[in-house]
Scaffold this active site. Structure first.
Site, PDB file in Angstrom:
ATOM      1  N   ARG A 167      55.858  43.642  36.128  1.00 25.18           N
ATOM      2  CA  ARG A 167      55.844  42.442  36.969  1.00 25.18           C
ATOM      3  C   ARG A 167      57.263  42.128  37.443  1.00 25.18           C
ATOM      4  NH1 ARG A 167      51.096  40.058  37.261  1.00 25.18           N
ATOM      5  NH2 ARG A 167      52.002  38.139  38.050  1.00 25.18           N
ATOM      6  N   ASP A 188      36.301  40.037  45.557  1.00 27.56           N
ATOM      7  CA  ASP A 188      37.754  40.192  45.590  1.00 27.56           C
ATOM      8  C   ASP A 188      38.172  41.663  45.602  1.00 27.56           C
ATOM      9  OD1 ASP A 188      40.450  39.410  45.411  1.00 27.56           O
ATOM     10  OD2 ASP A 188      40.415  39.468  43.239  1.00 27.56           O
ATOM     11  N   CYS A 240      25.781  40.823  41.604  1.00 31.68           N
ATOM     12  CA  CYS A 240      27.183  40.542  41.945  1.00 31.68           C
ATOM     13  C   CYS A 240      27.348  39.424  42.963  1.00 31.68           C
ATOM     14  CB  CYS A 240      27.851  41.805  42.489  1.00 31.68           C
ATOM     15  SG  CYS A 240      28.376  42.945  41.206  1.00 31.68           S
ATOM     16  N   CYS A 259      53.082  37.937  48.866  1.00 30.29           N
ATOM     17  CA  CYS A 259      53.526  37.602  47.517  1.00 30.29           C
ATOM     18  C   CYS A 259      55.029  37.805  47.411  1.00 30.29           C
ATOM     19  CB  CYS A 259      52.801  38.482  46.487  1.00 30.29           C
ATOM     20  SG  CYS A 259      53.129  38.031  44.772  1.00 30.29           S
TER      21      CYS A 259
END
Length: 377
Positions: free
Chosen positions: A137, A277, A261, A18
């Site tokens: 952020r 995830d 799930c 990222c």
């Protein structure tokens, strides 16, 4: 042919890579598991194997969710290849859905136009006005990101790309729900998703950027009250929509509400397959694209055992009137050790929210039934 339970793919084409370093990111540490010298980019071989094998399954729709890290790091050429492979391997009249979750800072006009052309639905992370958003952020070098996100959103708007806003409700913006909602509406955002930030430190305590159950419940109640007064027909809020789906259709549209799930598989950049995830962990790896079929993954004992853990809720849940809307909540919310039977960190909040809103939800649900084409006039 046996009927297969529909499932989706949540794909990490660049793993946890990222261009930002959001303080609360739960996935960034997965970069530590990548071999030194390796670039976390999904190869063409893995991409083709994943798409071709998935589209051999007899499913009512093929749902691809591209996520990270930041999936747009993979580049426009990558997604062009993905779409071409979907076309190549799609069975006749196949319904194909692509969605992508992004921080939007790398989106330019050509990329936005591509997403529009191929009907991608984007989820854009935006935690509120500049001061609030920039609290957690930040870029790798610690710079604020709000203006870059808004620039990406402007590209999406010019291209008429469909997108919604993903707001991570953290220790900062949880304090100002009215300001947050007003900001989104003034910006013209009509599709919103509020996600609770719940992370634990090495001692198992909530981190300083996380929220507790009471904060979550009170936040949702304030958002609901504003929405209910004037926006029920103008603004879509994902969890509110999910509650109404359950009341009207008796159908769960979010895994956190269901009793099991097993709605999707995670596919990491190297082809590794995992059940969730939040649980991309060595001990929960089912196999990889080249070692296990989707039929085998669906019946794998690790996958089955993981799914069944959702049903091992705290005994107090059995007497809760809201059990059918929660089923003990997401496993992640049951503490850092994920011990079966542990009460969700957000339990108090869910009770506050449903006690406050359910009568009004029921009225909305009845209105939907009354206006349904199948209703008797």
């Amino acid at each position: 042919m046996n009927k297969i339970k529909p499932f989706s793919l949540l794909i990490k084409p660049s793993s946890a890579a990222c261009n930002l370093r959001c303080e609360y990111c739960f996935y960034i540490d997965h970069l530590n598991y990548i071999k030194e010298g390796d670039k976390p980019v999904m190869s063409d071989v893995v991409l083709e194997k994943m798409i071709s094998s998935y589209m051999k399954m007899a499913l009512p729709a093929y749902n691809f969710t591209w996520q990270g890290g930041e999936p747009t790091i993979s580049g426009l050429d990558f997604f062009n290849r993905a779409v071409e492979l979907q076309k190549k391997y799609a069975p006749p009249n196949a319904k194909i859905n692509n969605s992508l979750q992004t921080n939007a800072t790398l989106i330019d006009q050509p990329m936005a136009e591509f997403f529009t052309k191929y009907n991608f639905l984007l989820g854009v992370s935006l935690d509120g006005p500049k001061a609030i958003h920039n609290k957690f952020r930040l870029t790798i070098s610690g710079k604020p990101t709000h203006s870059a996100v808004m620039q990406g959103i402007n590209h999406l708007r010019r291209a008429k790309t469909e997108f919604n806003i993903l707001c991570l409700v953290n220790s900062e913006n949880v304090k100002t729900p009215k300001e947050l909602y007003k900001y989104y509406r003034e910006k013209g955002f009509s599709f919103l998703q509020f996600i609770p930030c719940v992370e634990y430190d090495e001692r198992g305590d909530l981190t300083h950027y996380s929220i507790n159950g009471r904060q979550w419940g009170e936040f949702l109640c304030e958002i609901f009250d504003i929405w209910y007064r004037k926006d029920t027909r103008r603004v879509s809020i994902r969890h509110f929509d999910s509650v109404l789906n359950y009341l009207v259709m008796n159908r769960y549209t979010q895994c956190i509400m269901d009793k099991d799930c097993r709605q999707y598989f995670v596919v990491e950049y190297d082809g590794g397959i995992y059940p969730c995830d939040f649980y991309v962990e060595k001990g929960l790896k089912l196999g990889s694209i080249d070692t296990i079929s989707w039929d085998e993954a669906l019946t794998d004992s690790i996958y089955e055992d993981f799914g069944k853990l959702k049903g091992e809720w705290n005994s107090r849940c059995n007497s809760c009137e809201w059990l059918q809307l929660c089923h003990g909540d997401c496993q992640k919310m049951r503490g850092s050790d994920n011990n079966p039977g542990t009460l969700s960190t957000l339990c108090e909040g869910w009770q506050i929210f449903y006690n406050h809103t359910m009568e009004k939800f029921e009225k909305l649900a009845q209105s939907i039934r009354d206006h349904s084409p199948n209703s008797q006039e």
